[in-house]
Design an enzyme around this catalytic site. Structure first.
Site, PDB file in Angstrom:
ATOM      1  N   SER A 111       0.754  -1.430   0.076  1.00 22.68           N
ATOM      2  CA  SER A 111       0.101  -0.538  -0.060  1.00 22.68           C
ATOM      3  C   SER A 111       0.601   1.397  -0.025  1.00 22.68           C
ATOM      4  CB  SER A 111      -0.300   0.042   0.756  1.00 22.68           C
ATOM      5  OG  SER A 111      -1.899   0.830   1.353  1.00 22.68           O
ATOM      6  N   HIS A 136      -2.344  -1.574  -4.377  1.00 22.90           N
ATOM      7  CA  HIS A 136      -3.960  -1.658  -4.483  1.00 22.90           C
ATOM      8  C   HIS A 136      -4.438  -0.037  -4.286  1.00 22.90           C
ATOM      9  CE1 HIS A 136      -4.438  -1.425   0.671  1.00 22.90           C
ATOM     10  NE2 HIS A 136      -4.072  -0.467  -0.023  1.00 22.90           N
TER      11      HIS A 136
END
EC number: 3.4.21.92
Length: 207
Positions: A111, A136
């Site tokens: 992330s 993501h």
């Protein structure tokens, strides 16, 4: 990465920090291990990315720039991600300061951790052999009146678009490819991260 006005208590708790002792002209001097490594221009980004941790990392980078603006800074990353605004403060400082910031993934960079990993100086972004990277789209959650929820929904879409643009810039992937690949969690091994452009090479041992 989370987009949230709320701040969880994410500060890392280090119960035991090793101390090292150095001999100086004035006798012995003790340092905690992280302070000693800071003298070697090494910074650790470990655990959740949150405001307190981000402020410490920014302060360390600014200090090292003041010490020597020509020498590289080494940012070791082992992080599951965290708050976007905290991560962006680190990112913007990395781009702002004069020294190159070399990034090294150990364990995982997921992330926001992955975003900061790929934001290192081109040619100086590395993974250790068994580390992994996960990318993501930003996560968000907001409670309140319908109008406020709509405002925050628009904002998170704007943030998502900007993060994708920056990721495309640093990886060399097209914006469309980044949008597709971050629609869901995507895990990459160290070789896959190199192929994707998130890092430049894998470090197996020191030269």
């Amino acid at each position: 990465m989370s987009y949230s006005g709320e701040r969880d208590n994410l500060a890392p708790h280090m119960a035991l920090v090793p101390m090292v002792i150095e001999q100086t002209s004035r006798g012995e001097r003790s340092f905690d291990i992280y302070s000693r490594l800071l003298k070697e221009r090494v910074i650790f980004l470990t655990g959740q990315v949150e405001d307190h941790m981000a402020n410490l990392i920014v302060a360390q980078m600014l200090f090292l720039e003041a010490e020597n603006p020509e020498k590289d800074i080494y940012l070791y990353i082992n992080s599951p991600g965290g708050v976007i605004t905290a991560g962006i403060s680190i990112y913007d400082t990395m781009q702002f300061i004069k020294p190159d910031v070399s990034t090294i993934c150990m364990g995982q960079a997921a992330s926001m951790g992955a975003f900061l990993l790929t934001a290192g100086a081109k040619g100086k972004r590395f993974c250790l052999p068994n580390s992994r990277v996960m990318i993501h789209q930003p996560l968000g959650g907001y409670q309140g009146q319908a109008t406020d929820i709509e405002i925050h929904a628009r904002e998170i879409l704007k943030v998502k678009g900007r993060m994708n643009e920056l990721m495309a810039h640093h990886t060399g992937q097209s914006l469309e490819q980044i949008e597709r690949d971050t629609e869901r969690d995507r895990f990459l091994s160290a070789p896959e991260a190199v192929e994707y452009g998130l890092v430049d090479s894998i470090l197996t041992h020191r030269n």
